[in-house]
Design a protein around this motif. Structure first.
Motif, PDB file in Angstrom:
ATOM      1  N   ALA A  52       0.405  50.788  89.814  1.00  0.00           N
ATOM      2  CA  ALA A  52       0.397  51.814  88.446  1.00  0.00           C
ATOM      3  C   ALA A  52       2.814  52.928  89.258  1.00  0.00           C
ATOM      4  O   ALA A  52       3.149  51.660  88.453  1.00  0.00           O
ATOM      5  N   GLY A  53       1.811  52.664  90.219  1.00  0.00           N
ATOM      6  CA  GLY A  53       3.602  53.725  91.034  1.00  0.00           C
ATOM      7  C   GLY A  53       5.021  52.296  90.637  1.00  0.00           C
ATOM      8  O   GLY A  53       5.885  52.351  90.069  1.00  0.00           O
ATOM      9  N   ALA A  54       4.332  51.189  91.406  1.00  0.00           N
ATOM     10  CA  ALA A  54       5.313  50.072  91.807  1.00  0.00           C
ATOM     11  C   ALA A  54       5.411  49.440  90.790  1.00  0.00           C
ATOM     12  O   ALA A  54       6.542  48.986  89.961  1.00  0.00           O
ATOM     13  N   ALA A  55       4.723  49.337  89.035  1.00  0.00           N
ATOM     14  CA  ALA A  55       4.772  49.293  88.255  1.00  0.00           C
ATOM     15  C   ALA A  55       6.382  49.727  87.470  1.00  0.00           C
ATOM     16  O   ALA A  55       6.915  49.125  86.064  1.00  0.00           O
ATOM     17  N   ALA A  99      10.651  41.454  92.338  1.00  0.00           N
ATOM     18  CA  ALA A  99       9.542  41.822  92.548  1.00  0.00           C
ATOM     19  C   ALA A  99       9.125  40.526  94.217  1.00  0.00           C
ATOM     20  O   ALA A  99       8.259  41.944  95.005  1.00  0.00           O
ATOM     21  N   ALA A 100       9.637  39.970  94.571  1.00  0.00           N
ATOM     22  CA  ALA A 100       9.113  39.303  95.869  1.00  0.00           C
ATOM     23  C   ALA A 100      10.010  40.181  96.686  1.00  0.00           C
ATOM     24  O   ALA A 100       9.386  40.157  97.854  1.00  0.00           O
ATOM     25  N   VAL A 101      11.004  39.922  96.786  1.00  0.00           N
ATOM     26  CA  VAL A 101      11.179  41.591  97.480  1.00  0.00           C
ATOM     27  C   VAL A 101      11.172  42.367  98.201  1.00  0.00           C
ATOM     28  O   VAL A 101      11.424  43.578  99.129  1.00  0.00           O
ATOM     29  N   SER A 102      10.397  43.115  96.586  1.00  0.00           N
ATOM     30  CA  SER A 102      10.402  44.321  97.124  1.00  0.00           C
ATOM     31  C   SER A 102       8.998  43.833  97.772  1.00  0.00           C
ATOM     32  O   SER A 102       8.485  45.576  98.474  1.00  0.00           O
ATOM     33  N   GLY A 103       8.112  43.647  97.500  1.00  0.00           N
ATOM     34  CA  GLY A 103       6.688  42.887  97.726  1.00  0.00           C
ATOM     35  C   GLY A 103       6.900  43.081  99.510  1.00  0.00           C
ATOM     36  O   GLY A 103       6.064  43.502  99.708  1.00  0.00           O
ATOM     37  N   VAL A 104       7.685  41.837 100.084  1.00  0.00           N
ATOM     38  CA  VAL A 104       8.241  41.683 101.161  1.00  0.00           C
ATOM     39  C   VAL A 104       8.428  42.965 101.770  1.00  0.00           C
ATOM     40  O   VAL A 104       8.122  42.890 103.554  1.00  0.00           O
ATOM     41  N   GLY A 105       9.120  43.019 101.424  1.00  0.00           N
ATOM     42  CA  GLY A 105       9.833  44.864 101.941  1.00  0.00           C
ATOM     43  C   GLY A 105       8.521  46.117 102.469  1.00  0.00           C
ATOM     44  O   GLY A 105       8.950  46.247 103.342  1.00  0.00           O
ATOM     45  N   ALA A 106       8.246  46.094 101.238  1.00  0.00           N
ATOM     46  CA  ALA A 106       6.778  46.773 101.274  1.00  0.00           C
ATOM     47  C   ALA A 106       6.151  46.557 102.867  1.00  0.00           C
ATOM     48  O   ALA A 106       5.745  47.210 103.213  1.00  0.00           O
ATOM     49  N   HIS A 107       5.573  45.034 103.139  1.00  0.00           N
ATOM     50  CA  HIS A 107       4.537  45.261 103.944  1.00  0.00           C
ATOM     51  C   HIS A 107       5.388  45.273 105.318  1.00  0.00           C
ATOM     52  O   HIS A 107       4.615  45.691 106.144  1.00  0.00           O
ATOM     53  N   LEU A 108       6.785  45.346 105.502  1.00  0.00           N
ATOM     54  CA  LEU A 108       7.088  44.789 106.464  1.00  0.00           C
ATOM     55  C   LEU A 108       7.039  46.166 106.934  1.00  0.00           C
ATOM     56  O   LEU A 108       6.922  46.739 108.254  1.00  0.00           O
ATOM     57  N   ILE A 125       2.883  57.143  94.290  1.00  0.00           N
ATOM     58  CA  ILE A 125       1.955  58.033  93.437  1.00  0.00           C
ATOM     59  C   ILE A 125       2.635  58.471  92.983  1.00  0.00           C
ATOM     60  O   ILE A 125       2.120  59.371  92.138  1.00  0.00           O
ATOM     61  N   GLY A 126       3.952  59.410  93.390  1.00  0.00           N
ATOM     62  CA  GLY A 126       4.591  60.469  92.154  1.00  0.00           C
ATOM     63  C   GLY A 126       5.490  59.412  90.830  1.00  0.00           C
ATOM     64  O   GLY A 126       4.648  60.118  89.697  1.00  0.00           O
ATOM     65  N   LEU A 127       6.094  58.415  91.059  1.00  0.00           N
ATOM     66  CA  LEU A 127       6.290  56.949  89.722  1.00  0.00           C
ATOM     67  C   LEU A 127       4.765  57.728  88.710  1.00  0.00           C
ATOM     68  O   LEU A 127       4.570  57.072  87.436  1.00  0.00           O
ATOM     69  N   ALA A 128       3.587  57.108  89.547  1.00  0.00           N
ATOM     70  CA  ALA A 128       2.496  56.413  88.921  1.00  0.00           C
ATOM     71  C   ALA A 128       1.992  57.426  88.169  1.00  0.00           C
ATOM     72  O   ALA A 128       1.792  57.691  86.927  1.00  0.00           O
ATOM     73  N   LEU A 129       2.413  59.190  88.487  1.00  0.00           N
ATOM     74  CA  LEU A 129       1.414  60.658  87.809  1.00  0.00           C
ATOM     75  C   LEU A 129       2.699  60.808  86.840  1.00  0.00           C
ATOM     76  O   LEU A 129       2.099  61.198  85.889  1.00  0.00           O
ATOM     77  N   ARG A 130       4.133  60.678  86.991  1.00  0.00           N
ATOM     78  CA  ARG A 130       4.900  60.830  85.802  1.00  0.00           C
ATOM     79  C   ARG A 130       4.723  60.165  84.986  1.00  0.00           C
ATOM     80  O   ARG A 130       5.127  60.774  83.488  1.00  0.00           O
ATOM     81  N   ALA A 131       4.844  58.860  85.230  1.00  0.00           N
ATOM     82  CA  ALA A 131       4.645  57.482  84.018  1.00  0.00           C
ATOM     83  C   ALA A 131       3.542  58.435  83.029  1.00  0.00           C
ATOM     84  O   ALA A 131       2.978  57.607  82.071  1.00  0.00           O
ATOM     85  N   GLY A 175       2.603  45.274  91.064  1.00  0.00           N
ATOM     86  CA  GLY A 175       3.236  46.313  90.297  1.00  0.00           C
ATOM     87  C   GLY A 175       4.505  45.119  89.368  1.00  0.00           C
ATOM     88  O   GLY A 175       4.866  45.982  87.936  1.00  0.00           O
ATOM     89  N   CYS A 176       5.655  44.623  90.473  1.00  0.00           N
ATOM     90  CA  CYS A 176       6.851  44.899  89.600  1.00  0.00           C
ATOM     91  C   CYS A 176       6.241  43.588  89.035  1.00  0.00           C
ATOM     92  O   CYS A 176       7.556  43.657  87.740  1.00  0.00           O
ATOM     93  N   LEU A 177       6.158  42.883  89.025  1.00  0.00           N
ATOM     94  CA  LEU A 177       5.679  41.790  88.508  1.00  0.00           C
ATOM     95  C   LEU A 177       5.031  42.060  86.757  1.00  0.00           C
ATOM     96  O   LEU A 177       5.227  41.541  86.019  1.00  0.00           O
TER      97      LEU A 177
END
Length: 238
Positions: A52-55, A99-108, A125-131, A175-177
């Motif tokens: 949700a935050g990543a979205a 979306a792809a770069v964010s996902g791969v970067g987060a995994h690494l 978490i903060g982004l999700a709560l604020r949203a 989430g980005c997707l």
């Protein structure tokens, strides 16, 4: 709007999480045997919150958005930087490449930097709560302090519940997707194949305006129901 994006991220995570058991290293088949689910309830909740935050991540290119005020000046400055680098609102960050770069970067990050992983998780978490509306109207600093406190509490709870975050990259990318797909349903569309600047709209002949009755009275409630229904479904043994 933020709440619709966040809810769509949670829905997307809960919808695709069963498929993750087929991917080595992400979930435990033994856990599925014991609990009847591919993930424990804490893992499902943490994944839904982070997704949700990543979205909300693509909208960090918009310094005037409420989401940029999540942690006060810190996220505002981050948003200003993202806006400059990406070329403005609804440009580079609203693409499959992002979306792809964010996902791969987060995994690494999750694999090689525990501190970086924890910072990223806290931000999501903060982004999700604020949203979803956590904050005090017209009180930016007070809202930021409240968000920090709630984020710290939820982060600590996930820690004590032994959430692994082995799926972090997938949650961020999904989430980005989800955000990009949602914005393609609006009248402005998104440059899905950026750096190609052509904007995609789905469906192509109608695009609804954000913040209107359709989103507030139909999209929001439907997504909320979907989150509850999918979470309950995931907890029911197969």
């Amino acid at each position: 709007m933020g709440h619709s994006h966040a809810l769509s991220g949670a829905v997307a995570w809960l919808a695709v999480s069963p498929a993750l058991i087929a991917l080595p290293g992400l979930t435990s088949p033994e856990l599925a045997t014991v609990t009847g689910s591919i993930m424990s309830p804490p893992e499902l909740i943490a994944g839904a919150v982070i997704c949700a935050g990543a979205a909300m991540l693509p909208d960090l290119d918009h310094p005037s958005a409420t989401i940029a005020q999540t942690f006060g000046p810190a996220t505002w400055l981050l948003s200003k930087g993202v806006n400059f680098i990406s070329g403005g609102h609804r440009h580079a960050t609203h693409s499959l490449l992002f979306a792809a770069v964010s996902g791969v970067g987060a995994h690494l990050l999750g694999q090689y930097s525990p501190i970086g992983r924890d910072i990223l998780v806290a931000l999501m978490i903060g982004l999700a709560l604020r949203a979803i509306g956590i904050g005090i109207p017209n009180k930016t600093i007070t809202s930021a302090v409240l968000n920090v406190a709630l984020t710290a509490g939820l982060f600590t709870a996930f820690h004590f519940m032994d959430v692994s975050y082995s799926w972090l990259g997938f949650a961020i990318g999904i989430g980005c997707l989800a955000h990009i797909v949602g914005d393609c349903l609006t009248e402005r569309g998104c440059p899905v194949l950026w750096p190609i600047k052509a904007r995609w709209l789905l469906p192509w002949d109608i695009g609804f305006k954000t913040g209107k009755k359709f989103e507030n009275q139909i999209v929001g409630p439907v997504l909320s129901i979907a989150v509850i229904a999918l979470f309950c479904l995931r907890l029911v043994p197969a």
